[in-house]
Design a protein around this motif. Structure first.
Motif, short mmCIF file in Angstrom:
data_model
loop_
_atom_site.label_atom_id
_atom_site.label_comp_id
_atom_site.label_asym_id
_atom_site.label_seq_id
_atom_site.Cartn_x
_atom_site.Cartn_y
_atom_site.Cartn_z
N GLY A 118 0.80 -1.22 0.00
CA GLY A 118 0.00 0.00 0.00
C GLY A 118 0.83 1.26 0.00
N GLN A 119 0.29 2.33 -0.58
CA GLN A 119 0.88 3.65 -0.51
C GLN A 119 -0.25 4.66 -0.74
OE1 GLN A 119 2.62 3.29 -5.05
NE2 GLN A 119 3.59 4.71 -3.71
N GLN A 120 0.05 5.92 -0.45
CA GLN A 120 -0.99 6.93 -0.59
C GLN A 120 -0.56 7.98 -1.60
OE1 GLN A 120 -1.78 8.12 3.47
NE2 GLN A 120 -2.37 6.04 4.03
N LEU A 121 -1.20 7.96 -2.74
CA LEU A 121 -0.79 8.81 -3.85
C LEU A 121 -1.72 10.00 -4.08
CD1 LEU A 121 -0.07 6.00 -6.47
CD2 LEU A 121 1.63 7.25 -5.15
N ASN A 122 -2.92 9.90 -3.54
CA ASN A 122 -3.94 10.92 -3.86
C ASN A 122 -4.60 11.43 -2.60
OD1 ASN A 122 -3.78 10.38 -6.80
ND2 ASN A 122 -4.66 8.41 -6.22
N PHE A 123 -5.34 12.50 -2.76
CA PHE A 123 -6.26 12.91 -1.71
C PHE A 123 -7.66 12.94 -2.30
CE2 PHE A 123 -7.33 17.29 -2.85
CZ PHE A 123 -6.27 17.68 -3.66
N PHE A 124 -8.63 12.66 -1.46
CA PHE A 124 -10.00 12.56 -1.91
C PHE A 124 -10.88 13.42 -1.03
CE2 PHE A 124 -13.92 9.63 -2.30
CZ PHE A 124 -14.32 10.24 -3.48
N GLY A 125 -11.74 14.18 -1.66
CA GLY A 125 -12.63 15.04 -0.87
C GLY A 125 -13.27 16.09 -1.73
N LEU A 126 -13.52 17.24 -1.13
CA LEU A 126 -14.14 18.33 -1.87
C LEU A 126 -13.08 19.35 -2.28
CD1 LEU A 126 -17.40 19.24 0.10
CD2 LEU A 126 -17.16 17.82 -1.93
N LEU A 127 -13.19 19.82 -3.50
CA LEU A 127 -12.35 20.93 -3.95
C LEU A 127 -13.23 22.17 -3.93
CD1 LEU A 127 -10.62 19.28 -7.08
CD2 LEU A 127 -10.03 19.07 -4.67
N LEU A 128 -12.81 23.18 -3.19
CA LEU A 128 -13.60 24.41 -3.09
C LEU A 128 -12.93 25.47 -3.97
CD1 LEU A 128 -14.10 24.26 0.80
CD2 LEU A 128 -15.55 23.27 -0.99
N PHE A 129 -13.26 25.43 -5.25
CA PHE A 129 -12.56 26.26 -6.23
C PHE A 129 -12.84 27.76 -6.08
CE2 PHE A 129 -13.27 22.45 -9.20
CZ PHE A 129 -12.00 21.97 -9.00
N ASP A 130 -14.10 28.07 -5.83
CA ASP A 130 -14.54 29.47 -5.95
C ASP A 130 -14.27 30.24 -4.67
OD1 ASP A 130 -15.62 31.77 -6.89
OD2 ASP A 130 -17.70 31.07 -6.88
N ARG A 131 -12.96 30.41 -4.37
CA ARG A 131 -12.60 31.03 -3.08
C ARG A 131 -12.82 32.54 -3.07
NH1 ARG A 131 -8.02 27.59 -4.98
NH2 ARG A 131 -8.76 25.53 -4.35
N TYR A 147 -17.96 24.91 -12.23
CA TYR A 147 -18.53 24.64 -10.90
C TYR A 147 -17.63 25.21 -9.82
CZ TYR A 147 -21.28 21.46 -13.71
OH TYR A 147 -22.09 20.95 -14.68
N GLY A 148 -18.24 25.73 -8.78
CA GLY A 148 -17.47 26.34 -7.70
C GLY A 148 -16.91 25.32 -6.71
N SER A 149 -17.47 24.12 -6.72
CA SER A 149 -16.99 23.08 -5.82
C SER A 149 -17.33 21.72 -6.41
CB SER A 149 -17.64 23.22 -4.43
OG SER A 149 -19.06 23.18 -4.56
N THR A 150 -16.59 20.70 -6.00
CA THR A 150 -16.85 19.36 -6.54
C THR A 150 -16.23 18.29 -5.66
OG1 THR A 150 -16.60 17.95 -8.48
CG2 THR A 150 -14.74 19.32 -7.95
N VAL A 151 -16.76 17.10 -5.77
CA VAL A 151 -16.10 15.92 -5.20
C VAL A 151 -15.02 15.52 -6.20
CG1 VAL A 151 -16.39 13.46 -4.71
CG2 VAL A 151 -18.15 15.08 -4.01
N MET A 152 -13.83 15.25 -5.70
CA MET A 152 -12.76 14.89 -6.64
C MET A 152 -11.62 14.19 -5.93
SD MET A 152 -12.06 14.94 -9.81
CE MET A 152 -10.66 14.67 -10.87
N GLN A 153 -10.92 13.37 -6.65
CA GLN A 153 -9.68 12.76 -6.16
C GLN A 153 -8.54 13.30 -7.00
OE1 GLN A 153 -9.47 8.60 -4.86
NE2 GLN A 153 -7.95 8.28 -6.46
N LEU A 154 -7.55 13.86 -6.35
CA LEU A 154 -6.41 14.42 -7.08
C LEU A 154 -5.10 13.86 -6.52
CD1 LEU A 154 -7.16 18.23 -7.51
CD2 LEU A 154 -7.34 16.45 -9.23
N LYS A 155 -4.08 14.02 -7.32
CA LYS A 155 -2.75 13.55 -6.92
C LYS A 155 -2.23 14.33 -5.71
CE LYS A 155 1.83 13.14 -9.08
NZ LYS A 155 2.58 13.37 -10.34
N ALA A 156 -1.75 13.61 -4.71
CA ALA A 156 -1.01 14.24 -3.61
C ALA A 156 0.45 14.14 -4.03
CB ALA A 156 -1.26 13.51 -2.29
#
Lengths: 313, 516
Positions: free
Chosen positions: B272-285, B411-420
């Protein structure tokens, strides 16, 4: 006969052209941002725009379609955007794999269905009942579930077959047989159920005909009457059903190839369509369209060959 | 009169012959039928994507790294923990303002077509990558020029310092392809490199099975742990699982962690390893399209609204680590305290919303939904936000348009998984800086800019300190609402040992070793 063939080929060409246009429009309508999907989430907007330009996706739709059509007329179906392989090569290599599965399944369906259908119609009783129940089960259970069950039992638990992959016949006939055995069985069961019922029904109809009674009264053995005369008359409708199943098997191969990781047309069709690999999908549409048109023609001709009563003048 | 039986037999025989003949027409076959053994002879691994191209200037890393590492060398190597090590470049140094990188290259490397590797070749490869269409093209965005000082001395001039450049040169920007192959018609499918293996085109089925044989003239034979490599592409998790259970492969990435118990049952190890983070991206700051998101208290309330442990258990089957930060534990900006900064606190969330002037149901977040994530993910998101009084208006977006729509600031926010990302600078360039792709509303912030400048130009200590300050600042400003870092699992059979690679879904090829 020649006029009939020519008419069928002409209508086939029109059909293939029509589905090509429709497929192209559908692919673009639902294509989304293909360059972005190709490059992934980390690529910059500039790189995505550069890739779109490289692929010609920034050109008007009719211009893109025109380029594709011009390529087809020059024998160039383009190159896959997601594997860089010429589309013609990708289809030819994979069509061979899929057709070996489909032909294998067709042979299995034909042989097993004839045996079961004839037995059910001529013996009746519990044999007929058993065949009918098995046919019902075969029709009711989806092919992918059968495939998964076969993998678990015969490949993983017993280790008799390879659970995934495909081995070329020329590399190892034994390996080839091992790699296609389970997919062919999984692909066949639904077809066996349908064609068996068709043969049984046609056989029962034929057995009630006057000519059967006449032949029997002339002293011909039951075996001779059934195999030489009744089965021959029953074969026509069964062949038509088998022909329909053959085309259906091409569709069934899509799921079976995914489960067994077999590099056939079905597997690549799913992948290419979900990716938006337009050159490859368009090539597959053309190839399968031509194949289906030819298959239908062959089935029509085969019916005439087997039964002179339906021969065309 | 025709003999019906004879015809039927003839037809069946003809079909059988056609089937066999057609199967023989296939140019190559998968070798997946053979079982994997710890002979050191063949390494068979599963992959989830085919190679899009072997042309280095357009190549993709991550899922495609095994194909490229088989046939190409990179200027630098990186250890499993990300430490950069010499490879084709044996020494390197920066000038004082970190805009000129000088590298000393090996003089004993030859491509498989006989072309000699030198500094001129390396410079051409770098510039070609910068101008190509690789997804990682931006890694060399600040490369102003590359030139050969002499046959073994390469000089890179940068328009601005790039703290991650050395790490990038151990990935696809650093791959070295024979210049004789540049632009040739079959460059994309016929690699010409100096790497440990050579693509066996005859045995390869493009898109399905890629076979590589040992390069007999490789300059670093100690890296060739196997005589042959086979890479099978599996397009479904079921196919990977079946290949594992059937012991057909030595290693493969798992796309579904729920299969871990089954792969362990089959005797495989789940690395196992942890390559990403998963959650909400709050773009419209800045609150451009969703004014409420412009208030830091609302963004903080969103962070307090989620029970991260429950999310990890429900969606990630418990495989992963909860976090409030987007920084990878491998990056210099990582601060363990930031993983638990936001706790599950509905009262606090409601109080923050009230303080910001928003009552129950007065905020509506419009979020895209995609089949890429499970319905449970969206249902839980809606439920947790609803519990603190935030409504979610879901817009179903086709998977084909999902990424494009997000990056186009729809979109101002979204569920997303991105690379950590494994380096701080990469995290900044991907997610944080005004020009970062995953900052689609181009949020600017004086503190972020200032700390980023220090990370870019400061000494190692200064940069590390600034990176951690930046991490804390972004967490407190609630630019994101991560839930957890999911476990990325790579399964290996009992005959194979492997070390996972930080920042990469696949272990690097030379880190696969047969167990003695």
């Amino acid at each position: 006969m020649l006029a009939f063939i020519a008419r069928r080929i002409l209508s086939g060409v029109v059909l293939v052209v029509a589905i090509s246009v429709i497929a192209f429009l559908l692919l673009y309508a639902g294509g989304g941002d293909i360059a972005r999907r190709l490059l992934g989430e980390d690529a910059s907007a500039q790189t995505v725009a550069q890739k779109a330009h490289e692929l010609g996706l920034d050109r008007p739709l009719f211009e893109q379609f025109g380029s594709w059509v011009a390529g087809v007329f020059h024998g160039d179906l383009g190159t896959s955007w997601f594997t860089s392989q010429p589309v013609g090569d990708a289809i030819l290599s994979r069509l061979a794999v899929t057709l070996s599965l489909v032909f294998g399944a067709t042979i299995l369906i034909a042989v097993v269905s004839v045996i079961l259908g004839v037995l059910a119609a001529t013996r009746g009783g519990w044999i007929d009942g058993l065949v009918q129940v098995l046919s019902l089960i075969g029709t009711a259970i989806p092919g992918f579930l059968i495939a998964l069950g076969l993998v678990v039992v015969f490949a993983i638990n017993l280790g008799w077959f390879a659970p995934t992959g495909y081995v070329q016949f020329t590399d190892s006939p034994q390996g080839w047989l091992s790699s296609i055995a389970l997919p062919v069985i999984a692909l066949s069961l639904g077809g066996i159920a349908g064609v068996t019922q068709q043969i049984r029904g046609s056989m029962l109809d034929s057995l009630r005909q006057d000519y059967v009674r006449t032949l029997k009264s002339r002293g011909l053995s039951t075996r001779s009457v059934v195999l030489k005369h009744v089965l021959r008359n029953a074969a026509g409708p069964a062949l038509a059903v088998l022909g329909v199943h053959f085309v259906g098997l091409l569709g069934g191969a899509v799921i079976i190839e995914q489960i067994f990781a077999i590099p056939g047309v079905g597997q690549v069709a799913v992948t290419a369509t979900s990716q938006g690999d337009i050159p490859l999908v368009m090539g597959l549409v053309i190839a399968t369209g031509i194949l289906v048109v030819l298959l239908n023609l062959v089935v029509d001709l085969a019916q005439g060959w087997l039964n002179p009563k339906v021969r065309l003048s | 009169m025709f003999n019906f039986r004879k015809r039927l037999v003839t037809a069946l025989a003809a079909s059988a012959i056609a089937a066999i003949a057609l199967s023989g027409c296939s140019p190559a076959a998968s070798s997946a039928g053979s079982s994997a053994k710890a002979s050191g002879g063949t390494l068979t691994i599963g992959t989830i994507v085919a190679s899009t191209t072997f042309a280095v200037n357009n190549s993709a890393w991550a899922n495609e790294s095994p194909y490229l590492q088989a046939v190409y060398d990179t200027l630098l190597h990186s250890d499993p923990d990300g430490t950069v090590k010499p490879w084709l470049a044996t020494k390197w140094s920066y000038n004082s303002d970190k805009t000129v990188l000088t590298m000393k290259l090996r003089d004993d490397v030859t491509f498989t077509d006989g072309t000699k590797f030198d500094a001129d070749v390396a410079a051409k490869n770098l510039l070609r990558f910068r101008d190509g269409t690789s997804p990682q093209k931006a890694y060399l965005a600040t490369l102003a020029d590359a030139k050969a000082v002499d046959a073994t001395t390469l000089q890179l001039t940068l328009s601005a310092p790039n703290p991650s450049l050395l790490s990038f040169l151990s990935q696809n920007p650093g791959l070295q392809e024979s210049p004789a192959a540049f632009g040739t018609p079959d460059e994309k499918t016929t690699p010409v490199g100096s790497g440990p293996y050579v693509l066996d085109k005859k045995a390869t089925v493009v898109g399905s099975t890629y076979v590589f044989t040992k390069n007999p003239r490789y300059w670093a034979p100690q890296q060739q742990h196997y005589a042959k490599l086979v890479m099978n592409v599996y397009s479904t998790p079921t196919a990977i699982l079946n290949a594992i259970k059937g012991r057909q492969i030595n290693g493969a990435p798992l796309t579904d962690n729920s299969t871990i118990p089954q792969i362990k049952g089959a005797g495989y190890t789940a690395n196992g390893q942890q390559l990403n983070f998963f959650g909400l991206l709050l773009f419209d700051r800045a609150g451009t399209t969703t004014p409420a998101l412009g208030d830091v208290r609302v963004r903080q309330a969103i962070n307090y609204a989620f029970d991260r442990k429950a999310m990890l258990k429900a969606i990630g089957q418990g495989y992963g680590t909860v976090t409030s930060s987007i920084f990878s534990p491998d990056s210099s900006g990582y601060d363990k305290a930031m993983d638990s900064y936001y706790t599950y606190d509905v009262k606090k969330a409601k109080a923050l919303l009230k303080e910001a002037g928003y009552g129950d149901g007065q905020i509506t977040l419009t979020m895209p939904t995609s089949s890429g994530f499970t319905p449970a993910t969206y249902a839980l998101t809606k439920q947790y936000l609803g519990d603190v009084g935030i409504k979610v208006d879901e817009v179903n977006v086709a998977p084909t348009s999902f990424l494009g729509d997000l990056l186009a600031a729809k979109y101002g926010s979204t569920v997303m998984q991105l690379k950590a990302a494994p380096t701080t600078w990469e995290t900044l360039t991907l997610d944080v800086l005004p020009k970062a792709g995953w900052n689609p509303f181009h949020t600017t912030d004086g503190t972020v800019d200032s700390l980023a400048k220090t990370i870019q130009t400061g000494s190692k200590d200064e940069a590390t300190k600034a990176a951690q300050q930046l991490n804390e600042y972004i967490v407190k400003q609630a630019w994101f609402a991560p839930w957890y870092r999911p476990q990325q699992t790579y399964a290996t059979d009992p005959n194979t040992s492997v070390q996972t690679q930080t920042g990469n879904a696949y272990p690097y090829l030379w880190n696969f070793v047969p167990k003695k």
